[in-house]
Design an enzyme around this catalytic site. Sequence first.
Site, PDB file in Angstrom:
ATOM      1  N   VAL A 169       9.997   2.158  12.672  1.00 50.46           N
ATOM      2  CA  VAL A 169       9.409   2.855  13.346  1.00 50.46           C
ATOM      3  C   VAL A 169       8.984   2.532  14.546  1.00 50.46           C
ATOM      4  CG1 VAL A 169       8.258   3.956  11.103  1.00 50.46           C
ATOM      5  CG2 VAL A 169       7.166   1.825  12.350  1.00 50.46           C
ATOM      6  N   ARG A 217      12.560   0.168   6.505  1.00 47.22           N
ATOM      7  CA  ARG A 217      13.780  -0.062   6.779  1.00 47.22           C
ATOM      8  C   ARG A 217      14.736  -0.584   5.669  1.00 47.22           C
ATOM      9  NH1 ARG A 217      12.204  -4.915  10.521  1.00 47.22           N
ATOM     10  NH2 ARG A 217      10.804  -5.324   8.755  1.00 47.22           N
ATOM     11  N   LYS A 244      -4.710  -4.446  15.262  1.00 52.63           N
ATOM     12  CA  LYS A 244      -5.541  -3.863  14.277  1.00 52.63           C
ATOM     13  C   LYS A 244      -6.868  -3.162  15.137  1.00 52.63           C
ATOM     14  CE  LYS A 244      -2.762  -3.847  10.716  1.00 52.63           C
ATOM     15  NZ  LYS A 244      -2.041  -2.700  10.462  1.00 52.63           N
ATOM     16  N   GLY A 256      -9.719  -5.562   3.507  1.00 49.98           N
ATOM     17  CA  GLY A 256      -9.801  -7.135   3.906  1.00 49.98           C
ATOM     18  C   GLY A 256      -8.718  -7.397   3.028  1.00 49.98           C
ATOM     19  N   TYR A 263      -2.659 -10.410  15.887  1.00 48.14           N
ATOM     20  CA  TYR A 263      -2.759  -9.456  14.532  1.00 48.14           C
ATOM     21  C   TYR A 263      -3.994  -8.548  14.682  1.00 48.14           C
ATOM     22  CZ  TYR A 263      -2.989  -7.595   9.759  1.00 48.14           C
ATOM     23  OH  TYR A 263      -3.213  -6.705   8.914  1.00 48.14           O
ATOM     24  N   PHE A 300       0.717  -1.223  -0.019  1.00 50.81           N
ATOM     25  CA  PHE A 300       0.039  -0.037  -0.098  1.00 50.81           C
ATOM     26  C   PHE A 300       0.813   1.199  -0.113  1.00 50.81           C
ATOM     27  CE2 PHE A 300      -2.815  -2.595   3.195  1.00 50.81           C
ATOM     28  CZ  PHE A 300      -3.212  -3.417   2.193  1.00 50.81           C
TER      29      PHE A 300
END
Length: 268
Positions: free
Chosen positions: A74, A51, A170, A197, A166, A31
């Site tokens: 980060v 990175r 989120k 999704g 995970y 993305f």
Amino acid sequence: VVSPLKMVLCWKIIEELYMKSIIITGASAGFGESAARKLHAEGNSVLLLARREDRLKKITDELGENAQYYVIDVSNRKEVEDLFSNLPAGFKSADVIINNAGLALGAGKAPDVDLDDWDTMVDTNNKGLMYTSYFAAKLMKPLKKGQIINIGSVSGETPYPGGNVYGATKAFVRHLSRNLRIDLHGLNIRVCNIEPGAVSESEFSNVRFKGDDKKAASVYEGWDSLTSSDIADAIVWTINLPERVNIDNIEIMPTAQTAAGLQIAKDQ
């Protein structure tokens, strides 16, 4: 008659007024890379963070003018603080930060996972986003303008087998986004959470399955999933809306994907 020089100067002024400076984490693939390319093509200045310097250099070389990169992890608070204390010229009053850096590791169920994978997901998906959001908010507050776009996941709302930590990371992204929006109320700073999704054509599943390309590809076989470009389009659309419009949350699903139904374990 307006001289060519005056016309050029006029266009430069218009560009400065309407084009934005945009910082993108996790910009070496997926993305982040797709959004960087689309936003840069519109004339915006982009600062790509990740990175992998080789990937960042390749992308910024291809983009050319108004594209820069900065190598950073980060999840390292000091590195993030150092970046925001020494932003390149043109980004010291950044208009947008896109918190895209994140990952899933493993798909095992809770008793069988590698605990290090859980630590890594929390460090990147939560701490990394927390650090960048904090320093972005500090940067934008005195300017009374800006936009923070966080990349969550539908798994933050809908659990699935193997989603465990995970999905929990989120869910954190969703709620931090909502609380940031409240904390920044009255400062003309927009906050958006985008929740995709299933998405192919990114490194997500390859990372999740630790380089097992065959296993990663099997996730998307036989159906039409979302692509990184689809999510980048949503990011660009959100940025280009008038400043009076804040999109709080977007959930984007492939047509072929729906939430799983409830399960019943028989004969326990």
